[in-house]
Design an enzyme around this catalytic site. Structure first.
Site, PDB file in Angstrom:
ATOM      1  N   PHE A 202       0.866  -1.188   0.000  1.00  0.00           N
ATOM      2  CA  PHE A 202       0.000   0.000   0.000  1.00  0.00           C
ATOM      3  C   PHE A 202       0.895   1.227   0.000  1.00  0.00           C
ATOM      4  CE2 PHE A 202      -2.488   3.491   1.509  1.00  0.00           C
ATOM      5  CZ  PHE A 202      -3.756   3.277   0.997  1.00  0.00           C
ATOM      6  N   ASP A 311       9.306   3.195   1.683  1.00  0.00           N
ATOM      7  CA  ASP A 311       8.126   3.949   2.107  1.00  0.00           C
ATOM      8  C   ASP A 311       7.937   3.746   3.612  1.00  0.00           C
ATOM      9  OD1 ASP A 311       5.583   4.774   2.781  1.00  0.00           O
ATOM     10  OD2 ASP A 311       4.592   3.879   1.050  1.00  0.00           O
ATOM     11  N   LYS A 342       2.214  10.640   8.248  1.00  0.00           N
ATOM     12  CA  LYS A 342       1.600  10.147   9.493  1.00  0.00           C
ATOM     13  C   LYS A 342       2.241  10.725  10.761  1.00  0.00           C
ATOM     14  CE  LYS A 342      -0.446   5.934   7.609  1.00  0.00           C
ATOM     15  NZ  LYS A 342      -1.883   5.954   7.807  1.00  0.00           N
ATOM     16  N   THR A 366       1.614  24.068  -4.796  1.00  0.00           N
ATOM     17  CA  THR A 366       1.424  25.370  -4.143  1.00  0.00           C
ATOM     18  C   THR A 366       2.031  25.380  -2.738  1.00  0.00           C
ATOM     19  OG1 THR A 366      -0.635  25.674  -5.340  1.00  0.00           O
ATOM     20  CG2 THR A 366      -0.287  27.096  -3.419  1.00  0.00           C
TER      21      THR A 366
HETATM   22  C1  LIG Z   1       2.947   2.684   3.764  1.00  0.00           C
HETATM   23  C2  LIG Z   1       2.000   3.766   3.348  1.00  0.00           C
HETATM   24  N1  LIG Z   1       2.298   4.545   2.301  1.00  0.00           N
HETATM   25  C3  LIG Z   1       1.487   5.536   1.894  1.00  0.00           C
HETATM   26  C4  LIG Z   1       0.299   5.784   2.530  1.00  0.00           C
HETATM   27  C5  LIG Z   1      -0.607   6.879   2.058  1.00  0.00           C
HETATM   28  O1  LIG Z   1      -0.603   7.931   2.952  1.00  0.00           O
HETATM   29  P1  LIG Z   1      -1.788   9.014   2.943  1.00  0.00           P
HETATM   30  O2  LIG Z   1      -2.998   8.292   3.417  1.00  0.00           O
HETATM   31  O3  LIG Z   1      -1.306  10.083   3.862  1.00  0.00           O
HETATM   32  O4  LIG Z   1      -1.925   9.480   1.557  1.00  0.00           O
HETATM   33  C6  LIG Z   1      -0.067   4.991   3.634  1.00  0.00           C
HETATM   34  C7  LIG Z   1      -1.347   5.219   4.335  1.00  0.00           C
HETATM   35  O5  LIG Z   1      -1.827   4.454   5.099  1.00  0.00           O
HETATM   36  C8  LIG Z   1       0.803   3.951   4.045  1.00  0.00           C
HETATM   37  O6  LIG Z   1       0.496   3.160   5.077  1.00  0.00           O
END
Ligand SMILES: Cc1ncc(COP(=O)(O)O)c(C=O)c1O
Length: 485
Positions: A202, A311, A342, A366
């Protein structure tokens, strides 16, 4: 049996008594109504008439919530092990954060929100330098953004820009053909390139990041996606100590597939410019991979002239006991890019100097972040250090893991596969119905928790979650499992 490592960790971390870090916290959850209660239901109706509100679980009273306890609109007090989808580092209404905007300068930074790419405040470089020196995972540059998805999305652009610059040659000008073809989405200006990702990953829901997200159909259905390679992520058997050989085989198989996909997409004419990977696949089921897997993955990326993006949107900010989860992996060099959001309050990414575009305006929007959020982050970092919260995470995490392993032993027909680092932990139910039943029953007992993957319960408490909170959670979890029994 607890593993020896866990016992040693516990001994090393006998550091905290039961006194609570955030004063004024309730001593235990209090449930007065069904959840959602009547007030939440009424508000849900109101909100539902304005927008699709089907994901809303309850309405929260943010004035009354404190520390690890969330208070809902019906005055139910819940111990929060999920913390706004893993994004509250210091719990609710931490006294140090409540003071931040008493400072007039900070308040003015908050209300005069700048277009950071054009008119940054005169203290912005100093503030960014402060963040880099305090918490960067050994990467010299930082680009700030709004959220996790757009951090990944823009980081992909940095990867493509750098990949093409390397191919074209440093300081070689764009051709007239490149300039005219890119504005109508055609090569050579808009080249066919890809980002490799993993099954069950994800990485967000914006259009580019969604092409690398593979956890649930509901995120993706009806939305066009890039033809980018998707490799298999290891699926380990637990306990790890008893399944070492099989799990190593998993690593090998998955890494071989990564190599094959590099070849396949090169042949297809869509070469892989970068790999994106979570240190622990979070939404997809808290799937772990070994340090050796990540070390080899980095080697394969380098061998293929591709860049590695880790990530850390969910794993970053201290919840695994280190500020960045990939610091557990002992990589040969830092990754090329590390994205965050987060618990960091603001989105963005750390990166190598190589990833910085040579021309302005190529990675831009922006706001490009928010100084108000960075000011909060500065205090979060100060509190983490002063209050030794990473040690707290290790200690509480060890207690939680031991407790979950004991529950596994006692209720082996219902739960298994305890895993994770620090307080970033998960346990599997035997199927998704049972998992959902566990989450519902926990909530009725005053525990806010979350699910991930198809059958996992995931723990994402704040960094101020202590042993006495862990004991309340484990006790309620045990009661729930007993009721099922
Ligand atoms: C590992 C990871 N990457 C990216 C995201 C996406 O973040 P956002 O919800 O702030 O767009 C999440 C969200 O849960 C995540 O867990």
């Amino acid at each position: 049996m607890w593993s020896r490592a866990l016992r040693n960790n516990l001994k090393l971390n006998q550091i905290r008594g039961a006194s609570t870090i955030v004063k004024g916290e309730p001593e235990a959850p209090v449930v007065k109504t069904d959840i959602p209660g009547p007030k939440s239901k009424q508000l849900l109706q109101e909100l539902g008439s304005l927008q699709q509100a089907g994901t809303v679980q309850m309405f929260v009273n943010y004035d009354k919530s404190i520390g690890n306890y969330l208070v809902d609109a019906d005055d139910n007090i819940l111990l929060d092990t999920y913390t706004q989808i893993s994004s509250l580092p210091l719990g609710y209404n931490h006294p140090e954060l409540l003071k931040v905007f008493n400072d007039q300068h900070n308040m003015k930074c908050l209300i005069n929100r700048p277009a950071l790419g054009v008119f940054p405040g005169d203290d912005w470089p100093k503030r960014l330098n402060g963040i880099l020196s305090e918490i960067s995972p050994k990467l010299p540059n930082i680009t700030t953004m709004m959220c996790g998805s757009c951090s990944n999305e823009n980081a992909f652009k940095n990867i493509f820009i750098t990949y093409q610059r390397k191919k074209r040659g440093e300081n070689v000008e764009f051709t007239a053909e490149e300039k005219s073809s890119c504005v109508v989405n055609q090569p050579p200006g808009a080249p066919k390139l890809s980002i490799m990702s993993f099954k069950n990953a994800f990485h967000g829901r914006t259009l580019g990041s969604l092409s690398t997200t593979h956890s649930k159909y509901i995120h993706k259905i009806d939305i066009p996606s890039f033809d980018w390679p998707i490799a298999t992520f290891p699926q380990y058997k637990y306990p790890l100590e008893e399944n070492q050989r099989e799990n190593e085989e998993q690593d090998k198989k998955c890494l071989a597939e990564v190599e094959e996909l590099f070849e396949k997409y090169e042949k297809k004419g869509i070469p892989v410019a970068g790999i994106i990977v979570e240190p622990i696949q979070s939404e997809g089921g808290d799937n772990e991979a070994s340090p050796q897997f990540f070390q080899q993955l980095q080697k394969i990326a380098k061998k293929n002239n591709a860049y590695l993006l880790i990530d850390e949107v969910q794993t970053g900010g201290g919840c695994t006991g280190k500020f960045w989860c990939h610091e557990h992996f002992n990589l040969e060099t830092p990754p090329d890019i590390v994205t965050f959001s987060k618990k960091m309050q603001m989105g963005g990414y750390f990166h190598t100097a190589e990833m910085t575009p040579k021309q302005p305006s190529r990675v831009f929007n922006t706001w490009m972040g928010d100084p108000g959020k960075l000011i909060i982050l500065e205090t979060v970092i100060k509190v983490i250090k002063e209050q030794k919260l990473l040690e707290n995470v290790l200690h509480t995490g060890t207690m939680l893991k031991i407790g979950l392993l004991e529950l596994e032993k006692e209720f082996c027909y219902y739960v298994n596969s305890t895993r994770g680092r620090g307080t970033f932990l998960a346990i599997n139910a035997t199927d998704s119905n049972l998992r959902d039943e566990i989450l519902t029953k926990l909530k009725a007992k005053g525990i806010q928790s979350g699910g991930c993957g198809t059958k996992s319960v995931r723990l994402r408490p704040a960094l101020i979650f202590q042993e006495h909170h862990a004991n309340i959670f484990l006790d309620k979890f045990r009661q729930v499992l007993k009721e099922i029994k």
